[in-house]
Enzyme design. Structure first.
Site, PDB file in Angstrom:
ATOM      1  N   THR A   8       0.824  -1.213   0.000  1.00 32.61           N
ATOM      2  CA  THR A   8       0.000   0.000   0.000  1.00 32.61           C
ATOM      3  C   THR A   8       0.855   1.259   0.000  1.00 32.61           C
ATOM      4  O   THR A   8       0.411   2.325   0.410  1.00 32.61           O
ATOM      5  CB  THR A   8      -0.959   0.010   1.205  1.00 32.61           C
ATOM      6  OG1 THR A   8      -0.183   0.017   2.423  1.00 32.61           O
ATOM      7  CG2 THR A   8      -1.867  -1.196   1.198  1.00 32.61           C
ATOM      8  N   GLY A   9       2.097   1.139  -0.474  1.00 33.68           N
ATOM      9  CA  GLY A   9       2.952   2.307  -0.605  1.00 33.68           C
ATOM     10  C   GLY A   9       2.828   2.884  -2.002  1.00 33.68           C
ATOM     11  O   GLY A   9       1.784   2.787  -2.650  1.00 33.68           O
ATOM     12  N   TYR A  38       3.342   5.379   5.167  1.00 35.77           N
ATOM     13  CA  TYR A  38       2.380   5.432   4.070  1.00 35.77           C
ATOM     14  C   TYR A  38       1.141   6.260   4.437  1.00 35.77           C
ATOM     15  O   TYR A  38       0.357   6.636   3.575  1.00 35.77           O
ATOM     16  CB  TYR A  38       1.936   4.032   3.650  1.00 35.77           C
ATOM     17  CG  TYR A  38       3.043   3.144   3.155  1.00 35.77           C
ATOM     18  CD1 TYR A  38       4.273   3.655   2.757  1.00 35.77           C
ATOM     19  CD2 TYR A  38       2.860   1.759   3.090  1.00 35.77           C
ATOM     20  CE1 TYR A  38       5.286   2.821   2.311  1.00 35.77           C
ATOM     21  CE2 TYR A  38       3.875   0.926   2.643  1.00 35.77           C
ATOM     22  CZ  TYR A  38       5.083   1.458   2.264  1.00 35.77           C
ATOM     23  OH  TYR A  38       6.087   0.623   1.827  1.00 35.77           O
ATOM     24  N   HIS A  91      11.624   0.522   8.815  1.00 35.01           N
ATOM     25  CA  HIS A  91      11.394   0.901   7.429  1.00 35.01           C
ATOM     26  C   HIS A  91      12.666   1.315   6.699  1.00 35.01           C
ATOM     27  O   HIS A  91      12.831   1.044   5.513  1.00 35.01           O
ATOM     28  CB  HIS A  91      10.373   2.050   7.362  1.00 35.01           C
ATOM     29  CG  HIS A  91       9.670   2.139   6.057  1.00 35.01           C
ATOM     30  ND1 HIS A  91       8.384   2.597   5.924  1.00 35.01           N
ATOM     31  CD2 HIS A  91      10.050   1.825   4.794  1.00 35.01           C
ATOM     32  CE1 HIS A  91       8.017   2.567   4.657  1.00 35.01           C
ATOM     33  NE2 HIS A  91       9.021   2.100   3.952  1.00 35.01           N
ATOM     34  N   SER A 122      14.134  -3.224   6.584  1.00 31.11           N
ATOM     35  CA  SER A 122      13.905  -2.874   5.188  1.00 31.11           C
ATOM     36  C   SER A 122      15.010  -1.938   4.729  1.00 31.11           C
ATOM     37  O   SER A 122      15.423  -1.037   5.470  1.00 31.11           O
ATOM     38  CB  SER A 122      12.535  -2.189   5.030  1.00 31.11           C
ATOM     39  OG  SER A 122      12.267  -1.884   3.675  1.00 31.11           O
ATOM     40  N   LEU A 175       9.119  -4.374 -10.823  1.00 29.31           N
ATOM     41  CA  LEU A 175       8.670  -4.129 -12.202  1.00 29.31           C
ATOM     42  C   LEU A 175       9.378  -2.936 -12.845  1.00 29.31           C
ATOM     43  O   LEU A 175       8.942  -2.442 -13.884  1.00 29.31           O
ATOM     44  CB  LEU A 175       7.152  -3.920 -12.229  1.00 29.31           C
ATOM     45  CG  LEU A 175       6.300  -5.125 -11.822  1.00 29.31           C
ATOM     46  CD1 LEU A 175       4.820  -4.799 -11.948  1.00 29.31           C
ATOM     47  CD2 LEU A 175       6.648  -6.350 -12.670  1.00 29.31           C
ATOM     48  N   ARG A 225      -5.021  -6.686 -13.071  1.00 31.04           N
ATOM     49  CA  ARG A 225      -3.618  -6.918 -12.743  1.00 31.04           C
ATOM     50  C   ARG A 225      -3.480  -7.779 -11.483  1.00 31.04           C
ATOM     51  O   ARG A 225      -2.513  -8.508 -11.329  1.00 31.04           O
ATOM     52  CB  ARG A 225      -2.905  -5.584 -12.537  1.00 31.04           C
ATOM     53  CG  ARG A 225      -2.739  -4.772 -13.805  1.00 31.04           C
ATOM     54  CD  ARG A 225      -1.434  -5.116 -14.512  1.00 31.04           C
ATOM     55  NE  ARG A 225      -1.369  -4.520 -15.842  1.00 31.04           N
ATOM     56  CZ  ARG A 225      -1.024  -3.260 -16.082  1.00 31.04           C
ATOM     57  NH1 ARG A 225      -0.743  -2.459 -15.083  1.00 31.04           N
ATOM     58  NH2 ARG A 225      -0.973  -2.824 -17.323  1.00 31.04           N
TER      59      ARG A 225
END
Length: 250
Positions: A8-9, A38, A91, A122, A175, A225
């Site tokens: 959800t970022g 976020y 994070h 992260s 991606l 998607r």
């Protein structure tokens, strides 16, 4: 830990994510990834509650975004409307750069108190991971990094270290060869492989991520998607062998 998570970022940062999370859950996603940074944990929590799904059917990740660590995790739990999360991450290393070991000790307390079943990090480098691992306490379960074919070579040491210490790599931004570098050298290769396996270029990249032993974290606002991404797990190993044979993706 499921092979693919709905994040959800990026485009959903600072926005009401309820509709998007609801679609993801309906499509079949069970791992939802959010973060204090976020600024949408409340709407993510609302979507989770209104889904009607049992808490045990979901894997929820959120991330520490600064301030007092104990206060931060409790704030996130309150906004999400849950008693605990499945995974709580630092994070970014810069948030705890003044005291890696002290911050990790607080994370260990979070796990021991049951507020998070697993804890991790992260965007950490090998050196930053080593600082935590050498404490001898609980090791990070996860390191979530921006990981795609074009930056793979720069992460080989990190991947090797993570594998040695059983630290799962979660990949976001995978991606990039499609979204950020659409005219790159991989484009014709991705199209060729996609045609051979009757898939899409995005599925080819995600299959490569899975073949590298990483968990996918992705997002989309398009319902079609969601199904495309979830179907990656059903693509045969033939696609993976093609990726390795082409000699481009690594």
């Amino acid at each position: 830990l499921t092979a693919i998570a709905f994040g959800t970022g990026s485009a959903l940062r600072g926005k009401d994510a309820m509709e998007y999370v609801d679609r993801a859950l309906e499509a079949g996603f069970s791992h939802i990834d959010t973060a204090a940074m976020y600024q949408n944990e409340d709407s993510v929590g609302l979507a989770i509650r209104e889904s009607g799904l049992d808490r045990s059917d979901l894997y929820i990740t959120t991330k520490y975004g600064g301030g007092d660590i104990q206060d931060s995790v409790r704030s996130s739990l309150y906004k999400l409307g849950v008693k605990s999360v499945d995974l709580y991450l630092i994070h970014n290393p810069r948030l705890v750069a003044n005291d890696f070991e002290g911050a990790w000790a607080e994370f260990v307390k979070i796990k021991e108190s049951g507020l998070a079943k697993s804890i991790g990090v992260s965007n950490f480098t090998v050196e930053q991971l080593q600082t935590i691992v050498k404490t001898g306490k609980t090791k990070p379960a996860v390191n979530q990094i921006r990981f795609h074919p074009y930056n793979y070579a720069s992460y080989e040491d990190l991947l090797a270290y993570s594998a040695k210490h059983d630290i799962v790599i979660e990949a976001y931004g995978s991606l990039a060869p499609i979204t950020t570098y659409p005219a790159g050298p991989l484009t014709p290769v991705l199209n060729q492989i996609a045609a051979r396996i009757h898939g899409t270029p995005a599925q080819v990249i995600f299959k490569w991520v899975l073949a590298k032993g990483a968990v996918i974290v992705t997002t989309t606002s398009k319902p079609a998607r969601l199904q495309e991404y979830l179907a990656v797990a059903d693509l045969g190993a033939f696609g993976v062998s093609l990726l390795d044979l082409c000699g481009v993706l690594g």
